[in-house]
Design a protein around this motif. Sequence first.
Motif, PDB file in Angstrom:
ATOM      1  N   TYR A 107       0.863  -1.193   0.000  1.00 29.91           N
ATOM      2  CA  TYR A 107       0.000   0.000   0.000  1.00 29.91           C
ATOM      3  C   TYR A 107       0.883   1.221   0.000  1.00 29.91           C
ATOM      4  O   TYR A 107       1.818   1.332   0.802  1.00 29.91           O
ATOM      5  CB  TYR A 107      -0.909   0.004   1.223  1.00 29.91           C
ATOM      6  N   LEU A 108       0.600   2.137  -0.918  1.00 29.03           N
ATOM      7  CA  LEU A 108       1.365   3.381  -1.018  1.00 29.03           C
ATOM      8  C   LEU A 108       0.447   4.561  -0.725  1.00 29.03           C
ATOM      9  O   LEU A 108      -0.534   4.780  -1.432  1.00 29.03           O
ATOM     10  CB  LEU A 108       1.972   3.530  -2.416  1.00 29.03           C
ATOM     11  N   LYS A 109       0.767   5.293   0.320  1.00 29.62           N
ATOM     12  CA  LYS A 109       0.025   6.502   0.667  1.00 29.62           C
ATOM     13  C   LYS A 109       0.935   7.689   0.404  1.00 29.62           C
ATOM     14  O   LYS A 109       1.951   7.866   1.080  1.00 29.62           O
ATOM     15  CB  LYS A 109      -0.411   6.477   2.129  1.00 29.62           C
ATOM     16  N   ASN A 110       0.571   8.454  -0.596  1.00 23.74           N
ATOM     17  CA  ASN A 110       1.434   9.545  -1.039  1.00 23.74           C
ATOM     18  C   ASN A 110       1.288  10.752  -0.109  1.00 23.74           C
ATOM     19  O   ASN A 110       0.435  11.606  -0.290  1.00 23.74           O
ATOM     20  CB  ASN A 110       1.087   9.939  -2.476  1.00 23.74           C
ATOM     21  N   GLN A 111       2.132  10.788   0.904  1.00 23.21           N
ATOM     22  CA  GLN A 111       2.138  11.898   1.837  1.00 23.21           C
ATOM     23  C   GLN A 111       3.270  12.855   1.483  1.00 23.21           C
ATOM     24  O   GLN A 111       4.428  12.456   1.402  1.00 23.21           O
ATOM     25  CB  GLN A 111       2.306  11.396   3.270  1.00 23.21           C
ATOM     26  N   GLN A 112       2.927  14.078   1.294  1.00 22.67           N
ATOM     27  CA  GLN A 112       3.932  15.071   0.932  1.00 22.67           C
ATOM     28  C   GLN A 112       4.925  15.263   2.075  1.00 22.67           C
ATOM     29  O   GLN A 112       4.568  15.211   3.246  1.00 22.67           O
ATOM     30  CB  GLN A 112       3.256  16.401   0.592  1.00 22.67           C
ATOM     31  N   ASN A 122       6.582   6.087   2.409  1.00 18.84           N
ATOM     32  CA  ASN A 122       5.140   6.015   2.150  1.00 18.84           C
ATOM     33  C   ASN A 122       4.679   4.606   1.781  1.00 18.84           C
ATOM     34  O   ASN A 122       3.481   4.330   1.762  1.00 18.84           O
ATOM     35  CB  ASN A 122       4.755   6.966   1.009  1.00 18.84           C
ATOM     36  N   LEU A 123       5.637   3.728   1.475  1.00 24.80           N
ATOM     37  CA  LEU A 123       5.306   2.381   1.021  1.00 24.80           C
ATOM     38  C   LEU A 123       5.236   1.420   2.210  1.00 24.80           C
ATOM     39  O   LEU A 123       6.142   1.371   3.036  1.00 24.80           O
ATOM     40  CB  LEU A 123       6.360   1.896   0.021  1.00 24.80           C
ATOM     41  N   MET A 124       4.159   0.651   2.268  1.00 20.66           N
ATOM     42  CA  MET A 124       3.969  -0.315   3.348  1.00 20.66           C
ATOM     43  C   MET A 124       3.588  -1.674   2.773  1.00 20.66           C
ATOM     44  O   MET A 124       2.718  -1.754   1.900  1.00 20.66           O
ATOM     45  CB  MET A 124       2.862   0.151   4.305  1.00 20.66           C
ATOM     46  N   LYS A 125       4.240  -2.719   3.273  1.00 19.12           N
ATOM     47  CA  LYS A 125       3.839  -4.072   2.904  1.00 19.12           C
ATOM     48  C   LYS A 125       2.769  -4.529   3.893  1.00 19.12           C
ATOM     49  O   LYS A 125       3.010  -4.640   5.093  1.00 19.12           O
ATOM     50  CB  LYS A 125       5.033  -5.032   2.938  1.00 19.12           C
ATOM     51  N   LEU A 126       1.580  -4.808   3.362  1.00 16.35           N
ATOM     52  CA  LEU A 126       0.468  -5.201   4.220  1.00 16.35           C
ATOM     53  C   LEU A 126       0.464  -6.686   4.539  1.00 16.35           C
ATOM     54  O   LEU A 126       0.105  -7.085   5.644  1.00 16.35           O
ATOM     55  CB  LEU A 126      -0.864  -4.818   3.563  1.00 16.35           C
ATOM     56  N   ALA A 127       0.849  -7.516   3.578  1.00 15.99           N
ATOM     57  CA  ALA A 127       0.781  -8.960   3.816  1.00 15.99           C
ATOM     58  C   ALA A 127       1.563  -9.705   2.744  1.00 15.99           C
ATOM     59  O   ALA A 127       1.777  -9.196   1.634  1.00 15.99           O
ATOM     60  CB  ALA A 127      -0.663  -9.442   3.832  1.00 15.99           C
ATOM     61  N   THR A 128       1.967 -10.913   3.091  1.00 15.56           N
ATOM     62  CA  THR A 128       2.553 -11.869   2.152  1.00 15.56           C
ATOM     63  C   THR A 128       1.767 -13.170   2.275  1.00 15.56           C
ATOM     64  O   THR A 128       1.510 -13.623   3.393  1.00 15.56           O
ATOM     65  CB  THR A 128       4.036 -12.117   2.454  1.00 15.56           C
ATOM     66  N   PHE A 129       1.372 -13.753   1.153  1.00 12.64           N
ATOM     67  CA  PHE A 129       0.529 -14.943   1.210  1.00 12.64           C
ATOM     68  C   PHE A 129       0.937 -15.945   0.144  1.00 12.64           C
ATOM     69  O   PHE A 129       1.529 -15.595  -0.874  1.00 12.64           O
ATOM     70  CB  PHE A 129      -0.958 -14.583   1.059  1.00 12.64           C
ATOM     71  N   SER A 130       0.584 -17.216   0.422  1.00  8.78           N
ATOM     72  CA  SER A 130       0.916 -18.312  -0.493  1.00  8.78           C
ATOM     73  C   SER A 130      -0.279 -19.194  -0.800  1.00  8.78           C
ATOM     74  O   SER A 130      -0.144 -20.168  -1.549  1.00  8.78           O
ATOM     75  CB  SER A 130       2.030 -19.175   0.109  1.00  8.78           C
TER      76      SER A 130
END
Length: 296
Positions: free
Chosen positions: A116-121, A128-136
């Motif tokens: 998820y990327l939230k573009n905060q000035q 601003n980049l966040m990894k929410l989950a990893t799945f298989s």
Amino acid sequence: MTNLLTESTTITIVNKVLDDIKENIGDYHQINEQVEKLNVNSEQIHLNINDGEQSKSLNIQNLLDKNILLSNTDDHKENTSSLSTIDSNELLTSHILMNKQIELIHPLENQWSFWYLKNQQGKDWQDNLMKLATFSYVEEFWALFNHLRVASRLPPSCDYMLFKTPILPCWEDSHNSNGGRWVLYFSKSEQVYLNLDVCWLASMLALIGGQYAQDTNYVNGVVLSARKSCDRIALWTSIHHDQQLIFRIGRRMRELINIPRQIHILFELHNQEISTTTNITYKKKSTAGNKVLYQL
């Protein structure tokens, strides 16, 4: 969540079962004696209720129906006489295992990471980049998807990104640097024919399901970009120079997302500087101002 049956509730249910036995089986007194010998400890009986899933719960009446209520067969007397020798704890344990729901899991061919990327000035892109989950597994994907905000409600200047692990969702990553992306733009005129939420879900399912056949290894991820002017979905590839392969991926994307013929998808290079070192002729500029290499 676990519920315990009270002693009074257990007695009521047992009495009801015995009444049913009396109506259908003549030898009521014999069975009644066997029931009294069976030590039903109400505090050892649990109802397993799994919220949100269609699982069978074990209750005392089902247990009695299966182990006490006997049919009128030749071995009726033999079965009823053996009830007194069955340890109640073993009886309960065996039937809890028999009634326990078996969870089926469906492994995916690759492991995937959702970003998820939230573009905060004022903040760097990495911050601003966040990894929410990893799945298989398929079930893990749906667990994640069901807790996400739908694509059409994603705030402007924010991105959803789904990529093969360990590929980063940026063109500088070595897996992406020599590739490009097929982009579907959702301008006001195109939104008449397209539903952003449906297209985004179809894009993800096609990706994790390996629906690009022999070209699956050349497809790295998919990005949803919410913008005030025009939302877009982009399918990222690892190469750009094989025109036949790129067009095959683009046609497959159009088919999987069910894009109408009057809507074009555009192929753009990740690294616009490639054009200065190779003889590339661009067709036009995209809605976002990027140079278009191919068009379908």
